[in-house]
Design a protein around this motif. Structure first.
Motif, PDB file in Angstrom:
ATOM      1  N   ALA A  26       0.793  -1.270   0.006  1.00 29.84           N
ATOM      2  CA  ALA A  26      -0.033   0.130  -0.098  1.00 29.84           C
ATOM      3  C   ALA A  26       0.816   1.237   0.092  1.00 29.84           C
ATOM      4  O   ALA A  26       0.293   2.409  -0.170  1.00 29.84           O
ATOM      5  CB  ALA A  26      -0.889  -0.018   1.258  1.00 29.84           C
ATOM      6  N   GLY A  27       2.245   1.142  -0.046  1.00 32.17           N
ATOM      7  CA  GLY A  27       3.002   2.369  -0.089  1.00 32.17           C
ATOM      8  C   GLY A  27       3.171   3.141   1.302  1.00 32.17           C
ATOM      9  O   GLY A  27       3.574   4.238   1.366  1.00 32.17           O
ATOM     10  N   LYS A  28       2.738   2.209   2.331  1.00 32.69           N
ATOM     11  CA  LYS A  28       2.685   2.970   3.778  1.00 32.69           C
ATOM     12  C   LYS A  28       3.963   2.995   4.478  1.00 32.69           C
ATOM     13  O   LYS A  28       3.885   3.126   5.600  1.00 32.69           O
ATOM     14  CB  LYS A  28       1.601   2.460   4.795  1.00 32.69           C
ATOM     15  N   ILE A  29       5.293   2.316   3.956  1.00 31.74           N
ATOM     16  CA  ILE A  29       6.348   2.099   4.505  1.00 31.74           C
ATOM     17  C   ILE A  29       7.292   2.831   3.733  1.00 31.74           C
ATOM     18  O   ILE A  29       7.653   2.774   2.605  1.00 31.74           O
ATOM     19  CB  ILE A  29       6.864   0.563   4.619  1.00 31.74           C
ATOM     20  N   ALA A  30       8.042   3.680   4.590  1.00 29.33           N
ATOM     21  CA  ALA A  30       9.165   4.586   3.707  1.00 29.33           C
ATOM     22  C   ALA A  30      10.203   3.526   3.144  1.00 29.33           C
ATOM     23  O   ALA A  30      10.758   2.728   3.935  1.00 29.33           O
ATOM     24  CB  ALA A  30       9.660   5.416   4.637  1.00 29.33           C
ATOM     25  N   PRO A  31      10.689   3.997   2.151  1.00 27.62           N
ATOM     26  CA  PRO A  31      11.865   3.217   1.681  1.00 27.62           C
ATOM     27  C   PRO A  31      13.287   3.450   2.577  1.00 27.62           C
ATOM     28  O   PRO A  31      13.355   4.615   3.146  1.00 27.62           O
ATOM     29  CB  PRO A  31      12.117   3.514   0.123  1.00 27.62           C
ATOM     30  N   ILE A  32      13.964   2.534   2.491  1.00 27.17           N
ATOM     31  CA  ILE A  32      15.280   2.668   3.146  1.00 27.17           C
ATOM     32  C   ILE A  32      16.102   3.715   2.414  1.00 27.17           C
ATOM     33  O   ILE A  32      16.427   3.515   1.160  1.00 27.17           O
ATOM     34  CB  ILE A  32      16.136   1.533   3.442  1.00 27.17           C
ATOM     35  N   PRO A  33      16.890   4.496   3.360  1.00 24.20           N
ATOM     36  CA  PRO A  33      17.541   5.610   2.351  1.00 24.20           C
ATOM     37  C   PRO A  33      18.931   4.774   2.067  1.00 24.20           C
ATOM     38  O   PRO A  33      19.557   4.173   2.594  1.00 24.20           O
ATOM     39  CB  PRO A  33      18.057   6.546   3.575  1.00 24.20           C
ATOM     40  N   VAL A  34      19.482   5.316   0.602  1.00 17.77           N
ATOM     41  CA  VAL A  34      20.471   4.557  -0.025  1.00 17.77           C
ATOM     42  C   VAL A  34      21.419   5.644  -0.238  1.00 17.77           C
ATOM     43  O   VAL A  34      21.116   6.734  -0.891  1.00 17.77           O
ATOM     44  CB  VAL A  34      20.191   3.893  -1.011  1.00 17.77           C
ATOM     45  N   THR A  35      22.654   5.585  -0.017  1.00 16.72           N
ATOM     46  CA  THR A  35      23.847   6.411  -0.267  1.00 16.72           C
ATOM     47  C   THR A  35      24.560   5.561  -1.125  1.00 16.72           C
ATOM     48  O   THR A  35      25.417   4.697  -1.000  1.00 16.72           O
ATOM     49  CB  THR A  35      24.769   6.740   0.953  1.00 16.72           C
ATOM     50  N   ARG A  36      24.816   6.189  -2.456  1.00 20.42           N
ATOM     51  CA  ARG A  36      25.665   5.765  -3.556  1.00 20.42           C
ATOM     52  C   ARG A  36      27.039   6.433  -3.573  1.00 20.42           C
ATOM     53  O   ARG A  36      27.095   7.560  -3.501  1.00 20.42           O
ATOM     54  CB  ARG A  36      24.958   5.765  -4.710  1.00 20.42           C
ATOM     55  N   ARG A  50      31.683   2.479  10.018  1.00 17.82           N
ATOM     56  CA  ARG A  50      32.131   2.395  11.328  1.00 17.82           C
ATOM     57  C   ARG A  50      31.899   3.619  12.200  1.00 17.82           C
ATOM     58  O   ARG A  50      31.451   3.333  13.141  1.00 17.82           O
ATOM     59  CB  ARG A  50      33.627   2.195  11.177  1.00 17.82           C
ATOM     60  N   GLU A  51      31.931   4.904  11.507  1.00 14.26           N
ATOM     61  CA  GLU A  51      31.634   6.030  12.315  1.00 14.26           C
ATOM     62  C   GLU A  51      30.208   6.280  12.277  1.00 14.26           C
ATOM     63  O   GLU A  51      29.732   7.304  12.987  1.00 14.26           O
ATOM     64  CB  GLU A  51      32.480   7.048  11.646  1.00 14.26           C
ATOM     65  N   GLY A  52      29.284   5.339  11.584  1.00 12.56           N
ATOM     66  CA  GLY A  52      27.969   5.924  11.519  1.00 12.56           C
ATOM     67  C   GLY A  52      27.582   6.987  10.971  1.00 12.56           C
ATOM     68  O   GLY A  52      26.378   7.781  11.349  1.00 12.56           O
ATOM     69  N   ARG A  53      28.146   7.234   9.848  1.00  8.70           N
ATOM     70  CA  ARG A  53      27.963   8.423   9.142  1.00  8.70           C
ATOM     71  C   ARG A  53      26.683   8.125   7.988  1.00  8.70           C
ATOM     72  O   ARG A  53      26.286   9.280   7.578  1.00  8.70           O
ATOM     73  CB  ARG A  53      29.090   8.973   8.244  1.00  8.70           C
ATOM     74  N   PHE A  54      26.351   7.033   7.914  1.00  8.47           N
ATOM     75  CA  PHE A  54      25.419   6.538   7.003  1.00  8.47           C
ATOM     76  C   PHE A  54      24.066   6.365   7.549  1.00  8.47           C
ATOM     77  O   PHE A  54      24.087   5.582   8.513  1.00  8.47           O
ATOM     78  CB  PHE A  54      25.877   5.437   6.071  1.00  8.47           C
ATOM     79  N   VAL A  55      22.947   6.752   7.024  1.00  9.64           N
ATOM     80  CA  VAL A  55      21.349   6.369   7.472  1.00  9.64           C
ATOM     81  C   VAL A  55      20.965   5.493   6.364  1.00  9.64           C
ATOM     82  O   VAL A  55      21.208   5.804   5.194  1.00  9.64           O
ATOM     83  CB  VAL A  55      20.632   7.608   7.712  1.00  9.64           C
TER      84      VAL A  55
END
Length: 62
Positions: A26-36, A50-55
């Protein structure tokens, strides 16, 4: 033949899984952010993870 691994934790039951799939359809879940990142930044990507810079996910692209 393709090697693949699915890793995660199992929480919930079959009814909850069905409810989750319905919410996703139903599109009610936000997609996981992706950093390319470029492939030659693999070391920087590991340091950033390791430093937690990516969500979400960090993906290396050729």
């Amino acid at each position: 033949m393709k090697a693949a691994r699915i890793q995660g934790s199992l929480v919930g039951n079959l009814a909850e899984l069905r409810e989750l799939v319905a919410l996703a359809r139903a599109g009610k879940i936000a997609p996981i952010p992706v950093t390319r990142l470029p492939l030659d930044s693999a070391n920087d990507a590991l340091v950033g993870l390791r430093e937690g810079r990516f969500v979400g996910r960090a993906v290396l692209c050729p």
